[in-house]
Scaffold this motif. Structure first.
Motif, PDB file in Angstrom:
ATOM      1  N   PHE A   8       0.824  -1.206   0.000  1.00 27.53           N
ATOM      2  CA  PHE A   8       0.000   0.000   0.000  1.00 27.53           C
ATOM      3  C   PHE A   8       0.860   1.260   0.000  1.00 27.53           C
ATOM      4  O   PHE A   8       0.570   2.229  -0.714  1.00 27.53           O
ATOM      5  CB  PHE A   8      -0.949   0.020   1.198  1.00 27.53           C
ATOM      6  CG  PHE A   8      -2.075  -0.962   1.094  1.00 27.53           C
ATOM      7  CD1 PHE A   8      -3.047  -0.827   0.110  1.00 27.53           C
ATOM      8  CD2 PHE A   8      -2.166  -2.019   1.977  1.00 27.53           C
ATOM      9  CE1 PHE A   8      -4.094  -1.733   0.014  1.00 27.53           C
ATOM     10  CE2 PHE A   8      -3.208  -2.936   1.887  1.00 27.53           C
ATOM     11  CZ  PHE A   8      -4.178  -2.792   0.906  1.00 27.53           C
ATOM     12  N   ILE A   9       1.918   1.258   0.788  1.00 26.87           N
ATOM     13  CA  ILE A   9       2.808   2.418   0.864  1.00 26.87           C
ATOM     14  C   ILE A   9       3.513   2.632  -0.470  1.00 26.87           C
ATOM     15  O   ILE A   9       3.583   3.753  -0.975  1.00 26.87           O
ATOM     16  CB  ILE A   9       3.822   2.258   2.015  1.00 26.87           C
ATOM     17  CG1 ILE A   9       3.092   2.248   3.356  1.00 26.87           C
ATOM     18  CG2 ILE A   9       4.881   3.354   1.972  1.00 26.87           C
ATOM     19  CD1 ILE A   9       3.931   1.766   4.519  1.00 26.87           C
ATOM     20  N   ARG A  13       3.168   5.943  -2.846  1.00 28.97           N
ATOM     21  CA  ARG A  13       4.335   6.762  -3.204  1.00 28.97           C
ATOM     22  C   ARG A  13       4.534   6.859  -4.711  1.00 28.97           C
ATOM     23  O   ARG A  13       5.084   7.840  -5.202  1.00 28.97           O
ATOM     24  CB  ARG A  13       5.588   6.214  -2.538  1.00 28.97           C
ATOM     25  CG  ARG A  13       5.667   6.582  -1.074  1.00 28.97           C
ATOM     26  CD  ARG A  13       7.042   6.349  -0.507  1.00 28.97           C
ATOM     27  NE  ARG A  13       7.147   7.007   0.786  1.00 28.97           N
ATOM     28  CZ  ARG A  13       7.582   6.411   1.883  1.00 28.97           C
ATOM     29  NH1 ARG A  13       7.978   5.155   1.854  1.00 28.97           N
ATOM     30  NH2 ARG A  13       7.638   7.084   3.019  1.00 28.97           N
ATOM     31  N   ALA A  14       4.066   5.860  -5.440  1.00 25.08           N
ATOM     32  CA  ALA A  14       4.223   5.857  -6.901  1.00 25.08           C
ATOM     33  C   ALA A  14       3.331   6.896  -7.569  1.00 25.08           C
ATOM     34  O   ALA A  14       3.589   7.289  -8.707  1.00 25.08           O
ATOM     35  CB  ALA A  14       3.918   4.476  -7.456  1.00 25.08           C
ATOM     36  N   ARG A  15       2.304   7.366  -6.868  1.00 21.95           N
ATOM     37  CA  ARG A  15       1.361   8.276  -7.524  1.00 21.95           C
ATOM     38  C   ARG A  15       1.182   9.622  -6.820  1.00 21.95           C
ATOM     39  O   ARG A  15       0.311  10.399  -7.190  1.00 21.95           O
ATOM     40  CB  ARG A  15       0.014   7.599  -7.713  1.00 21.95           C
ATOM     41  CG  ARG A  15      -0.708   7.204  -6.464  1.00 21.95           C
ATOM     42  CD  ARG A  15      -1.969   6.413  -6.811  1.00 21.95           C
ATOM     43  NE  ARG A  15      -2.829   6.225  -5.683  1.00 21.95           N
ATOM     44  CZ  ARG A  15      -3.839   7.013  -5.354  1.00 21.95           C
ATOM     45  NH1 ARG A  15      -4.119   8.069  -6.070  1.00 21.95           N
ATOM     46  NH2 ARG A  15      -4.588   6.742  -4.311  1.00 21.95           N
ATOM     47  N   ALA A  95       2.090   9.149   3.411  1.00 24.29           N
ATOM     48  CA  ALA A  95       2.037   8.864   1.970  1.00 24.29           C
ATOM     49  C   ALA A  95       0.664   8.331   1.596  1.00 24.29           C
ATOM     50  O   ALA A  95       0.060   8.757   0.599  1.00 24.29           O
ATOM     51  CB  ALA A  95       3.122   7.860   1.578  1.00 24.29           C
ATOM     52  N   MET A  96       0.149   7.420   2.403  1.00 24.04           N
ATOM     53  CA  MET A  96      -1.188   6.885   2.129  1.00 24.04           C
ATOM     54  C   MET A  96      -2.245   7.977   2.294  1.00 24.04           C
ATOM     55  O   MET A  96      -3.188   8.064   1.515  1.00 24.04           O
ATOM     56  CB  MET A  96      -1.467   5.678   3.017  1.00 24.04           C
ATOM     57  CG  MET A  96      -0.579   4.485   2.653  1.00 24.04           C
ATOM     58  SD  MET A  96      -0.990   2.971   3.528  1.00 24.04           S
ATOM     59  CE  MET A  96      -0.631   3.411   5.210  1.00 24.04           C
ATOM     60  N   GLY A  97      -2.083   8.824   3.281  1.00 23.33           N
ATOM     61  CA  GLY A  97      -3.006   9.929   3.468  1.00 23.33           C
ATOM     62  C   GLY A  97      -2.947  10.932   2.327  1.00 23.33           C
ATOM     63  O   GLY A  97      -3.974  11.474   1.906  1.00 23.33           O
ATOM     64  N   ASN A 111       3.549  14.846   0.359  1.00 21.24           N
ATOM     65  CA  ASN A 111       4.009  14.086   1.513  1.00 21.24           C
ATOM     66  C   ASN A 111       5.418  14.544   1.871  1.00 21.24           C
ATOM     67  O   ASN A 111       6.267  14.692   0.984  1.00 21.24           O
ATOM     68  CB  ASN A 111       4.025  12.588   1.163  1.00 21.24           C
ATOM     69  CG  ASN A 111       4.437  11.726   2.324  1.00 21.24           C
ATOM     70  OD1 ASN A 111       4.013  11.940   3.449  1.00 21.24           O
ATOM     71  ND2 ASN A 111       5.267  10.742   2.059  1.00 21.24           N
ATOM     72  N   LEU A 112       5.686  14.759   3.144  1.00 20.95           N
ATOM     73  CA  LEU A 112       7.031  15.109   3.585  1.00 20.95           C
ATOM     74  C   LEU A 112       7.899  13.854   3.510  1.00 20.95           C
ATOM     75  O   LEU A 112       7.731  12.926   4.315  1.00 20.95           O
ATOM     76  CB  LEU A 112       7.019  15.685   5.004  1.00 20.95           C
ATOM     77  CG  LEU A 112       8.381  16.065   5.587  1.00 20.95           C
ATOM     78  CD1 LEU A 112       9.080  17.120   4.720  1.00 20.95           C
ATOM     79  CD2 LEU A 112       8.221  16.564   7.018  1.00 20.95           C
ATOM     80  N   ALA A 113       8.790  13.816   2.550  1.00 20.13           N
ATOM     81  CA  ALA A 113       9.659  12.656   2.341  1.00 20.13           C
ATOM     82  C   ALA A 113      10.516  12.410   3.582  1.00 20.13           C
ATOM     83  O   ALA A 113      11.143  13.324   4.103  1.00 20.13           O
ATOM     84  CB  ALA A 113      10.552  12.877   1.121  1.00 20.13           C
TER      85      ALA A 113
END
Length: 136
Positions: A8-9, A13-15, A95-97, A111-113
């Motif tokens: 899921f993560i 992150r891919a999108r 990332a999911m959020g 998302n804050l990397a």
């Protein structure tokens, strides 16, 4: 085969778009006012958080972002056209959020990397203390 949390993560992150700690700090230094959302739990927020961040735990993010939900949070659902930056401890929950808010129509959500751990490692300011606002 069933998906794992890592799946899921990785898919999220891919999108989504991520922002580095340096780039977020630069935005803030330049006077930009992104809405910064901490997606961790209240006990985590109390230990350390980015100053001025809004606490909306990942488990209630969707309801807080939905203007038609009784648990909505005006600061979040009203920020659909602003830059919104989500963070958690490592950048996984956020990332999911971020992917969810993107699906909900938020125009510029990032998302804050590396999450708060990387933010701290870069020596950017954190503070401690209980969340003073209302939780959804």
């Amino acid at each position: 085969m069933p998906k794992t949390l890592s799946d899921f993560i990785r898919e999220a992150r891919a999108r989504i778009e991520e922002i580095s700690a340096d780039d977020l700090a630069e935005l803030l230094d330049d006077g930009a006012e992104p809405l910064i959302v901490d997606t961790r739990e209240p006990y985590e927020y109390a230990v350390r958080h980015i100053p001025g961040s809004l606490l909306i735990p990942r488990g209630v993010l969707e309801s807080a972002a939905d203007p038609n939900n009784a648990r909505r949070v005006e600061a979040l659902y009203g920020a659909r056209d602003r830059t919104v930056v989500l963070y958690c401890d490592t950048g996984a929950r956020s990332a999911m959020g971020t992917a969810v808010l993107q699906d909900m129509g938020f125009a510029d959500v990032r998302n804050l990397a590396g999450g708060l751990k990387l933010w701290e490692a870069e020596d950017f300011e954190v503070e401690e203390g209980e969340y003073a606002g209302a939780l959804p």
